[in-house]
Design an enzyme around this catalytic site. Structure first.
Site: not given
Length: 428
Positions: A261, A276, A348, A351, A388
């Site tokens: 990403r 991130r 988070e 999800s 994460r």
């Protein structure tokens, strides 16, 4: 992509769902384009019938021994008109399709209104470690134990790349095998998918155009390829342009892949450590189901996520994400946020989303019926975003001496019981 019939028949429903998302798309303009296209389709069909009748007249004239030149001229004139009208129809269809792909999915009725910070907390599990001023964060722990190296990652590849070394690398592989075993017991077939995909896969899953700025593009001579930000993309494309038998469903997959990403626009936000980064590994659940079963499947995927996180002994909460924070394909999304003691906040970790037939309609993934076919429903859910998850384990299982007590569930998969600093970075 939304069904144009729903937009045509209930534009007020679509307008309401767009307002909840904060979208400014013009539903009235789309309905007008649809009316224009349908009118052209009718005119084309009528002109084809007229040309067919004129073509028959050529043969009839010849059969009567008459000169057929006039009839042939009429057919040519009708053919020219038809070609021009068909071109108008194609152009109108292209304009309509270009508008339809910009529309996000409808929002489920039980999704709360609001933006990023206005989701509804459904439950909390576990007791968070609350320390005034926080505790040591995962990066400081990883540096002290010599198992996370962001400095050399940046030197090698640029900012927000990392080396995982020694026991941190072993922990990654343990998490992967642990997740695959647990998911396999619930019918998820392990898949290692391609991480480079064609543009149609990005459009088909709804990541284009909304998230195009986050995707790495690899130009090729004949076509572009794109690095996936989640294996959701190649897993969804696995049954692109296919008609599935009803008795095959549900089809459940667990994709294991590296993800990439750009994190465009994220400068200065969560850039410390593994939260991130530009490259990370991930295990993703993906389901193809009967339309009537997607709500139940959504709860099923969420339950799998909760089982995995609970087994790692991480305090967490489940949040029903607000309409304004939903991605374009999702009609409803749950986030599981894990407590990070180093930040003294929930973040988070996973999800899961129900996209109804939004992706399947774009990808032309259908199920066979007695009287035709119907689009399937697709759902996705994170098992582990590995980086994460490692960060969460480090922060929640840190000990007073700076070591990490690894959750017992991972020991049988090759993870050490305790991560401590060693010369090799690997605990004996």
């Amino acid at each position: 992509m939304l069904d144009i019939r729903i937009i045509r028949e209930t534009p007020e429903v679509i307008e309401a769902t767009l307002r909840r998302r904060g979208s400014t798309a013009d539903v009235g303009a789309i309905v007008a384009l649809d009316e224009q296209r349908r009118a052209l389709v009718t005119q084309v069909e009528e002109l084809r019938q007229e040309r067919n009748a004129a073509s028959k007249e050529i043969g009839a004239a010849k059969g009567r021994g008459e000169d057929a030149e006039a009839a042939m001229a009429a057919v040519r004139e009708l053919g020219d008109r038809l070609s021009a009208l068909e071109e108008q129809e194609r152009a109108a269809s292209a304009r309509l399709d270009a508008e339809l792909v910009l529309l996000p999915n409808i929002v489920a009725d039980d999704v709360p209104d609001g933006g990023e910070d206005e989701g509804t907390e459904l439950r909390r599990v576990g007791d968070p470690l609350i320390v005034e001023g926080g505790t040591t964060d995962h990066l400081d722990l990883g540096i002290a134990l010599d198992v996370i190296d962001m400095e050399r990652g940046a030197r090698t590849s640029g900012s927000r790349f990392a080396y995982l070394k020694g026991d941190a690398a072993r922990l990654q592989f343990a998490l992967t095998q642990f997740a695959l075993d647990r998911l396999g017991a619930n019918g998820f077939v392990p898949v290692v998918p391609p991480v480079l995909v064609r543009e149609e896969a990005m459009w088909g899953t709804g990541f284009f155009p909304a998230d195009a700025s986050q995707i790495y593009r690899i130009p090729e001579e004949n076509h572009d390829l794109f690095l996936v930000g989640t294996s959701e993309v190649p897993l969804a494309a696995l049954h692109m342009d296919e008609i599935l038998d009803a008795d095959e469903l549900p089809l459940r997959y667990a994709g294991v892949s590296s993800c990439f990403r750009r994190e465009a626009g994220a400068a200065g936000k969560d850039t410390r450590g593994l939260i991130r980064v530009h490259q990370f590994d991930k295990i993703e659940m993906f389901s193809f189901v009967e339309p009537h079963a997607s709500t139940q499947e959504h709860d099923f995927i969420l339950a799998r996520e909760e089982e995995l996180i609970a087994a790692l002994e991480l305090p967490y909460r489940v949040v029903n994400i607000a309409a304004g924070d939903l991605g374009a394909p999702a009609t409803k999304k749950y986030d599981i946020e894990v407590w990070f003691p180093g930040q003294q906040r929930y973040r988070e970790l996973t999800s899961c989303s129900n996209t109804l037939d939004y992706q399947a309609r774009r990808l032309k993934a259908r199920v066979r019926r007695e009287k035709g076919t119907e689009f399937v429903h697709t759902l996705n859910g994170t098992a582990f975003a590995i980086g994460r998850t490692i960060a969460a384990i480090f922060e929640n299982h840190q000990q007073e001496d700076g070591t990490i007590a690894v959750p017992e569930a991972l020991h049988e998969y090759g993870a050490p019981k305790v991560i401590r600093k060693t010369r090799t970075g690997v605990t004996a």
